[in-house]
Design a protein around this motif. Structure first.
Motif, PDB file in Angstrom:
ATOM      1  N   ALA A 298      19.016  96.236  16.800  1.00 14.19           N
ATOM      2  CA  ALA A 298      19.936  95.131  16.481  1.00 14.19           C
ATOM      3  C   ALA A 298      19.748  94.705  15.029  1.00 14.19           C
ATOM      4  O   ALA A 298      20.711  94.444  14.299  1.00 14.19           O
ATOM      5  CB  ALA A 298      19.674  93.954  17.427  1.00 14.19           C
ATOM      6  N   ALA A 299      18.475  94.656  14.596  1.00 15.81           N
ATOM      7  CA  ALA A 299      18.179  94.210  13.226  1.00 15.81           C
ATOM      8  C   ALA A 299      18.781  95.165  12.202  1.00 15.81           C
ATOM      9  O   ALA A 299      19.408  94.731  11.219  1.00 15.81           O
ATOM     10  CB  ALA A 299      16.671  94.080  13.027  1.00 15.81           C
TER      11      ALA A 299
ATOM     12  N   ALA B 186      25.203  93.701  15.566  1.00 10.36           N
ATOM     13  CA  ALA B 186      23.889  93.476  16.169  1.00 10.36           C
ATOM     14  C   ALA B 186      24.013  93.425  17.681  1.00 10.36           C
ATOM     15  O   ALA B 186      23.218  94.023  18.414  1.00 10.36           O
ATOM     16  CB  ALA B 186      23.277  92.181  15.631  1.00 10.36           C
TER      17      ALA B 186
ATOM     18  N   ILE C  33      18.480  87.930  12.777  1.00 16.21           N
ATOM     19  CA  ILE C  33      18.284  89.001  13.750  1.00 16.21           C
ATOM     20  C   ILE C  33      17.030  89.790  13.384  1.00 16.21           C
ATOM     21  O   ILE C  33      16.248  90.199  14.256  1.00 16.21           O
ATOM     22  CB  ILE C  33      19.520  89.941  13.797  1.00 16.21           C
TER      23      ILE C  33
ATOM     24  N   ALA D  97      21.781  88.514   9.257  1.00 13.80           N
ATOM     25  CA  ALA D  97      20.887  89.665   9.335  1.00 13.80           C
ATOM     26  C   ALA D  97      19.428  89.223   9.253  1.00 13.80           C
ATOM     27  O   ALA D  97      18.553  89.795   9.918  1.00 13.80           O
ATOM     28  CB  ALA D  97      21.208  90.657   8.220  1.00 13.80           C
TER      29      ALA D  97
ATOM     30  N   ALA E 124      22.512  94.727  12.101  1.00 13.96           N
ATOM     31  CA  ALA E 124      22.917  93.496  11.413  1.00 13.96           C
ATOM     32  C   ALA E 124      22.842  93.684   9.904  1.00 13.96           C
ATOM     33  O   ALA E 124      23.732  93.282   9.151  1.00 13.96           O
ATOM     34  CB  ALA E 124      22.021  92.332  11.847  1.00 13.96           C
ATOM     35  N   GLU E 125      21.746  94.335   9.494  1.00 14.49           N
ATOM     36  CA  GLU E 125      21.568  94.529   8.061  1.00 14.49           C
ATOM     37  C   GLU E 125      22.655  95.439   7.507  1.00 14.49           C
ATOM     38  O   GLU E 125      23.230  95.155   6.450  1.00 14.49           O
ATOM     39  CB  GLU E 125      20.191  95.125   7.812  1.00 14.49           C
TER      40      GLU E 125
END
Ligand SMILES: Nc1ncnc2c1ncn2[C@@H]1O[C@H](COP(=O)(O)OP(=O)(O)O)[C@@H](O)[C@H]1O
Ligand SMILES: Nc1ncnc2c1ncn2[C@@H]1O[C@H](COP(=O)(O)OP(=O)(O)O)[C@@H](O)[C@H]1O
Ligand SMILES: [Mg+2]
Ligand SMILES: [Mg+2]
Ligand SMILES: [Mg+2]
Ligand SMILES: [Mg+2]
Lengths: 224, 330, 330, 224
Positions: free
Chosen positions: A166-167, A145, A209, A206, A170-171
């Protein structure tokens, strides 16, 4: 998500409080799933830990709302430390406390400062927990992220775009923990048997974020 | 899974209310989750503080009293307590002689006790820490969080508690605690999985004909699954694991510990096999404790902890102790 | 159902070997199934002997020692012992002051202890008997075998044991025992059925959302099945049952007893509700004991026993006791 | 069963030992079923209790075989008392001890003396346990067996016929316990809920009487 305007000129305390609301809602909704993920390779408490901590943090912020984004983050971090326990309490508490401290007294900050804050927070987590990328921990969502955020920022994206990338990073990072063998936290006790399960802490990271992107009006990572 | 509870959220608070009602010799702060020995701080005595996730009862709250802990900090079920609890406990039991934190080696416990130690020292309390990490089922290497703290926690709390009761200073009490930990090894076996109040269903699936070897006390699966064995066969596996790792060259104290749901009748039968196995391996047994002491909620299964002792440690074991769950000599 | 055993046939013998290994303060005759307090007979002291089916541990063997039983006779699982055991126990503990048999009211126990009493008296031992029948779940009438003996057994053994320890003669010890029984009432609840080693499957079916009210300690179903309740609701039902039957007009000792597989965390939470329920009904609580004392193998559930006490009985409760499972004051 | 001759002139120690063998075999074979019957209304031990007792009794008799039918019965009864425990140990022990004592020192007895012995034994059970007909106990098999035996004897049947009718009566009596509400033993705790289950003790009693018929060359009640 259309009714939440992008943070225009910058990120203020209201934005961080919106994030806190969205994150709390997401953790509350996903608590059972997080606990479920914490069962085969942990001790089946991550969801209730996170829910308890964020509900307490939201209450603390509502009772005496700090006026700066940094102030809100520090209060959230402190509340997590005082109410969560377990590994995730000090780690997430440190993430947010360090991030908040990095923002200092500023009332409004831009996406670049948010990146600095996230970097400081993630650095705090790495230092406290001693984990590295690939150890199958929350860092495996947080580090990608941070990288994506940094990259998008360098490419000149809007705050919403930057946080959206970023999301997704993160996922993806959370999902990519599945084939990893855990080297930190209680999943590491399982050795080879930790392989094949997604890390609960990376999954909650995640969600956090994702809530950030959602707060910025980007499509929510709340469905991570 | 049915439980004798009101709602999952209040399980720990309810238990603390029940402890307060049953044990007037303890001061139980239900809201702040600290169990303190009545009369603490004791003039000149080092304070012993421990804590950890709930679900391992009688550990730790049941070991508060003369000759053992001065305070215990129960976290949520299987979740380490928060620093505020240990800071408060340390303040409540420090007579000026300092406080020893007995910490089981789990990431959460370590981090929270570390934070608490810093904060308590800021408040002027001298804090020493001992990390309990006796579980040989965890391969201790760069690739794990290190050996878990399990049954040896009882030995550390008992023997360090006796040293503190006898007036030893903080560094001495801490040294005893570390020596006990270094002299101890544990290994556990699960015959069933755990159901936590928050989850409400078993944490893992354990079919009828199988058992888990090398489990911890938090409902995590172990390192290996095997076909069900007899009590004698299990004793051989477990005793091999602890003896080969510790390689004792003198007498040991043995804890034959139930995980919670295994009947005492079976535990005693298992103890017979553990003694047989130790004798066959030429390990003399100085003392034995059989019962549910370091549990994992409703898990069926057992663990064995051995602690090699010399005269000093044996004397500390035999010293008076008066707590809800362990009591003798006074 | 998995068990920590070798084979069903040797469960009791294995447990006795394990008791012998763990408790040098007891003399355990594994073959003849008699557990005797080391040093017995004690000059001039009345001997206390009890026994019953195995599967209720620590009852009775765990209560052998100073201030409680002089000997215990464990039968097969859930099967009363045979007269030979009690005859041998009586002979081993009689100092000439006579022996009190503490008998739980089950047809099997009554018949076997009666036969043993006759035989022991033939051998010159003076024997008195007390029948424990505290379970209010059994409607005591011409149409049942009478109330079962359950939790009050612990109270009878403790208080009569203290009287004997204090030097009371046989008739006096027997009178105390009877008074304790008359002052005690119990009621039990099952959250799961029992699996005996011999049968290997649960004795009855108890679906997820239901519990059994008024169960005994042998895996029998209770008098009634109900939808699952909270710990607070269960406490109300149980406390109502014992209070309405005993109608105490003074302080009581409370035993909050686990049936074996219910975690101590839950038992303490339940104790909070029991205290609340007693307080609401204006019953003052003088002492509380929480734990697994009169169990039913791997049954999940609990029972509550109350015993109304006066100064004398309370003094006998507080008197020193030193047994594997109950220990204080010495 | 064709190879076991009817006891001709009378019942001797060999006959009683044959009965003991057959009874032990039947109890061993049916132990699980007896324990199963003892589960819904008891404590799930009747089968193992009976098997343990009869195996011990057979061993005791084999080791020092008494020379009279009464002697064998008394030894079996004593062994049951010393090895079974529970309710069934003293009750069956008394049944056989009293029956054996009734036969005295005789080396051979007729069917009429067997009836007297059974009557004495059953009387002992009733006295010791305090149960009456219809209380849903072993007596509900034993009493009909005694009646049938007496009736068949009065009607002049052969020993085999007499014992066969006792066996069927015992079996019918055991089956007839199903609708009864228990008033003795641990099944009585259940009150109304004891209705609808066959009594384990009545069932084992039918097996014992069945073995008697079998020993006499009648068709076996071992299948009760
Ligand atoms: N040393 C560590 N560094 C970073 N994250 C960690 C570390 N140890 C554990 N974690 C994270 O914490 C998560 C577990 O959190 P939680 O279940 O709340 O705590 P606990 O393991 O104490 O029960 C793991 O999934 C992992 O992502
Ligand atoms: N008072 C009694 N009189 C006659 N028979 C009885 C009595 N009580 C119990 N029984 C018989 O004993 C049987 C149970 O035997 P068993 O299961 O071996 O003993 P326990 O009930 O002690 O477990 C019952 O099925 C019943 O037939
Ligand atoms: Mg966890
Ligand atoms: Mg945890
Ligand atoms: Mg029985
Ligand atoms: Mg039975």
């Amino acid at each position: 998500m259309n009714d939440t305007p992008a943070p225009g000129s910058g990120i203020d305390a209201t934005f961080v409080r919106r994030w806190l609301d969205l994150a709390t809602t997401a953790l509350d909704r996903e608590a059972d799933r997080l606990t479920e993920l914490d069962s085969p390779i942990g001790d089946a408490d991550h969801g209730s830990n996170m829910r308890r901590g964020f509900i307490a943090a939201r209450t603390a912020v509502e009772q005496e709302p700090p006026e700066t984004p940094g102030g809100v983050l520090v209060l959230v971090g402190r509340t997590l430390i005082s109410t969560v326990g377990g590994a995730s309490g000090p780690l997430y508490g440190t993430l947010l406390r360090k991030a908040g401290k990095e923002l200092g007294e500023a009332e409004t900050v831009g996406a670049d400062r948010l990146r600095d804050a996230l970097r400081a927070g993630v650095g705090g987590v790495a230092q406290l927990g001693g984990a590295a990328a690939g150890d199958k921990t929350m860092l495996d969502a947080l580090l990608p992220a941070l990288d994506a955020l940094t990259g998008a920022l360098d490419a000149g994206g809007s705050a919403a775009e930057v946080l959206a990338s970023a999301a997704s990073a993160a996922e993806e990072g959370a999902e990519a923990t599945t084939p990893l063998r855990a080297r930190k936290g209680r999943a590491s006790y399982l050795g080879e048997r930790s392989i094949g399960h997604q890390d609960p802490g990376a999954t909650s990271a995640a969600l956090l974020i994702g809530a950030l992107a959602e707060a910025a009006g980007a499509t929510g990572g709340g469905a991570a | 899974m049915k439980m004798l509870i009101n709602v999952a959220e209040t399980v720990v608070a309810d238990a603390l209310r029940g402890m307060a009602a049953a044990h007037p010799e303890l001061t139980v702060d239900v809201e702040r989750r600290v169990i303190v020995r009545r009369g603490a701080p004791y003039e000149g005595k080092v304070g012993l503080v421990s804590g950890g996730g709930s679900g391992h009862e009688p550990l730790h709250g049941g070991f508060v009293g003369r000759g053992m802990l001065d305070a215990a900090c129960p976290g949520e079920v299987f979740t380490s307590p928060v620093p505020d609890q240990m800071v408060r406990a340390a303040a409540a039991v420090d007579s000026g002689a300092g406080v020893l934190f007995v910490v089981k080696n789990y990431t959460g416990d370590v981090l929270n006790f570390d934070m608490a130690a810093e904060l308590a020292e800021d408040e002027g309390v001298q804090v020493a820490k001992v990390l309990v990490n006796d579980d040989v089922a965890v391969v201790d290497s760069l690739y794990t969080a290190g050996r878990r703290g399990t049954g040896a926690t009882l030995f550390v709390e008992k023997l360090a508690g006796a040293a503190a009761d006898a007036g030893a200073p903080l560094d001495r009490v801490a040294a005893v605690a570390r020596r006990v930990n270094e002299s101890s090894r544990s290994f556990g076996v699960a015959l069933s999985a755990v159901t936590t109040p928050a989850k409400g269903t078993p944490t893992f699936d354990l079919p009828a004909g199988e058992l888990e070897l090398g489990i911890g006390i938090h409902g995590e699966p172990g390192r290996e699954r095997r076909a069900m064995m007899t009590s004698g066969e299990i004793a051989d596996v477990v005793v091999d694991a602890v003896v080969e790792d510790l390689r004792p060259d003198g007498p040991v104290i043995v804890l034959v510990n139930g995980m919670g749901a295994t009947p005492l009748l079976e535990l005693y039968g298992f103890n017979a096999e553990v003694h047989r196995a130790l004798t066959e391996r030429k390990v003399p047994v100085a003392r034995t404790l059989v019962g549910n002491y370091v549990t994992s909620l409703d898990m069926a299964g057992c663990s064995v902890t051995i602690c090699q002792v010399d005269e000093e440690l044996l004397g500390l074991w035999d010293a008076p102790v008066s707590t809800p769950a362990l009591r003798w000599g006074c």
